[in-house]
Design a protein around this motif. Structure first.
Motif, short mmCIF file in Angstrom:
data_model
loop_
_atom_site.label_atom_id
_atom_site.label_comp_id
_atom_site.label_asym_id
_atom_site.label_seq_id
_atom_site.Cartn_x
_atom_site.Cartn_y
_atom_site.Cartn_z
N ILE A 135 -9.35 79.50 -50.12
CA ILE A 135 -8.16 79.46 -51.27
C ILE A 135 -8.15 80.88 -51.88
O ILE A 135 -7.27 81.81 -52.01
CB ILE A 135 -8.12 78.52 -52.35
CG1 ILE A 135 -7.95 77.10 -51.79
CG2 ILE A 135 -7.07 78.74 -53.37
CD1 ILE A 135 -7.93 75.83 -52.63
N LYS A 136 -9.52 81.21 -52.28
CA LYS A 136 -9.78 82.89 -53.00
C LYS A 136 -9.33 83.64 -51.71
O LYS A 136 -8.64 84.54 -52.00
CB LYS A 136 -11.15 82.84 -53.39
CG LYS A 136 -11.63 84.25 -53.76
CD LYS A 136 -13.17 84.42 -53.52
CE LYS A 136 -13.43 84.50 -51.97
NZ LYS A 136 -14.91 84.85 -52.12
N ASP A 137 -9.62 83.55 -50.59
CA ASP A 137 -9.77 84.84 -49.90
C ASP A 137 -7.90 84.90 -49.34
O ASP A 137 -7.46 85.68 -49.30
CB ASP A 137 -10.25 84.24 -48.35
CG ASP A 137 -11.88 84.56 -48.53
OD1 ASP A 137 -12.37 85.33 -49.55
OD2 ASP A 137 -12.49 84.06 -47.74
N ARG A 138 -7.38 83.47 -49.30
CA ARG A 138 -5.99 83.70 -48.94
C ARG A 138 -5.21 84.33 -50.14
O ARG A 138 -4.30 85.30 -49.92
CB ARG A 138 -5.61 82.25 -48.72
CG ARG A 138 -5.73 81.62 -47.48
CD ARG A 138 -5.33 80.01 -47.42
NE ARG A 138 -5.60 79.83 -46.14
CZ ARG A 138 -5.49 78.00 -45.89
NH1 ARG A 138 -5.20 77.44 -46.85
NH2 ARG A 138 -5.46 77.83 -44.75
N LEU A 139 -5.57 83.86 -51.24
CA LEU A 139 -4.98 84.58 -52.39
C LEU A 139 -5.08 86.16 -52.39
O LEU A 139 -4.26 86.93 -52.64
CB LEU A 139 -5.30 84.12 -53.71
CG LEU A 139 -4.80 82.87 -54.18
CD1 LEU A 139 -5.67 82.06 -55.27
CD2 LEU A 139 -3.38 82.84 -54.55
N ASN A 140 -6.48 86.77 -52.16
CA ASN A 140 -6.50 88.05 -52.21
C ASN A 140 -5.93 88.68 -51.06
O ASN A 140 -5.55 89.92 -51.35
CB ASN A 140 -8.23 88.32 -52.08
CG ASN A 140 -8.90 88.11 -53.45
OD1 ASN A 140 -8.15 88.27 -54.52
ND2 ASN A 140 -10.03 87.63 -53.40
N LYS A 141 -5.77 88.33 -50.10
CA LYS A 141 -5.01 88.72 -48.93
C LYS A 141 -3.44 89.03 -49.41
O LYS A 141 -3.05 90.06 -49.12
CB LYS A 141 -5.24 87.70 -47.79
CG LYS A 141 -4.45 88.54 -46.58
CD LYS A 141 -4.70 87.90 -45.17
CE LYS A 141 -6.04 87.82 -44.68
NZ LYS A 141 -6.28 87.16 -43.25
#
Length: 286
Positions: A37-43
């Motif tokens: 979730i964190k990585d998707r948001l940061n992308k």
């Protein structure tokens, strides 16, 4: 980036938290889910052209989700609004507001739309999706003003009828759609729409009757003004069932449809229950 997502383990709560700009927006039982979730948001956050007002609840593969469709500025896109005048070519918004990609793990930031899936174990996943989307929306800074002109990401209106049970309003009512990707692709009153098989009427405005920007990948609808349905059920959760396939989805009432038009589902809600023409309409209990 104007926004940053992080994840950490909360020893007191025994969960892995996802934070946006320091505010907790989600919790997961294992680190891999929180990291995803964190990585998707940061992308998504790393795309400076992304319209972050489109962080919304949605639906994919039978599950309620949160996503950010690929609605972007500075791409030369235009969405035309209904206009009968000679100035119709000037009546547009400079984004593809009805972009249909609601769930994609993209190879680049510009192609990332998936954020998270709501666990199927929760009692009212449509409500959890809305609450979580609002937590993210409350925590972010928009890259640019939204389609209503607001420079802050406003909260989506949260209904109070949040039980998982429902009461039948009508067993058979017309089911229609708005926010089809072809709408607004041509200036004037209609746009060519092969998916519907007839010209689609362009939408009057980017803003719904309840003041929200219309997000076609959100789970929302317009109800007819007949029988006072639109005013009676405005900002409530309702359950719509395709009477041909028995597929159902829970949506929020955000807009008013013309008299005798029944229910007009957002594009995502409509295709999620197999593009119905006749539906059963229930209101969720309070």
């Amino acid at each position: 980036m104007a926004n940053t997502a992080t994840s950490n383990y909360n020893t007191n709560e025994g969960i892995y938290e996802v934070k946006v700009n320091g505010t907790v927006v989600a919790g997961r039982s294992n680190s891999s889910e929180a990291t995803t979730i964190k990585d998707r948001l940061n992308k998504i956050f790393s795309d400076p052209n992304r319209d972050l007002d489109f962080i919304i609840p949605s639906y994919v593969n039978g599950q309620y989700v949160i996503c950010c469709p690929l609605v972007r500025k500075n791409q030369g896109h235009k969405t035309y609004f209904y206009d009968t005048t000679s100035n119709a070519t000037n009546n547009y918004y400079d984004e593809k507001l009805y972009e249909p990609t609601n769930w994609q793990d993209g190879s680049t930031a510009a192609l990332q739309s998936a954020i998270m899936t709501i666990p199927s174990t929760v009692t009212a996943p449509w409500y959890d999706a809305l609450v979580t989307a609002n937590l993210i929306r409350k925590s972010i800074t928009l890259n640019s003003a939204d389609a209503s002109g607001s420079t802050s990401c406003r909260q989506l209106i949260k209904p109070t009828n949040i039980k998982s049970t429902s009461t039948v309003v009508s067993n058979s009512v017309s089911g229609q759609v708005y926010g089809v990707p072809c709408q607004g692709t041509q200036a004037g009153t209609t746009s060519t729409c092969p998916e519907l098989g007839y010209p689609a009427q362009n939408i009057l405005s980017a803003v719904c009757s309840n003041g929200e920007v219309f997000h076609p990948q959100d789970l929302v609808c317009a109800l007819t003004s007949s029988n006072s349905w639109s005013s009676t059920y405005r900002n409530k959760f309702i359950k719509i069932t395709n009477t041909s396939t028995n597929k159902s989805i829970v949506v929020r009432v955000v807009d008013t449809a013309p008299a005798n038009k029944g229910v007009e589902l957002s594009y995502r809600a409509w295709i999620s229950i197999d593009k119905p023409s006749t539906v059963k309409f229930e209101v969720m209990d309070s």
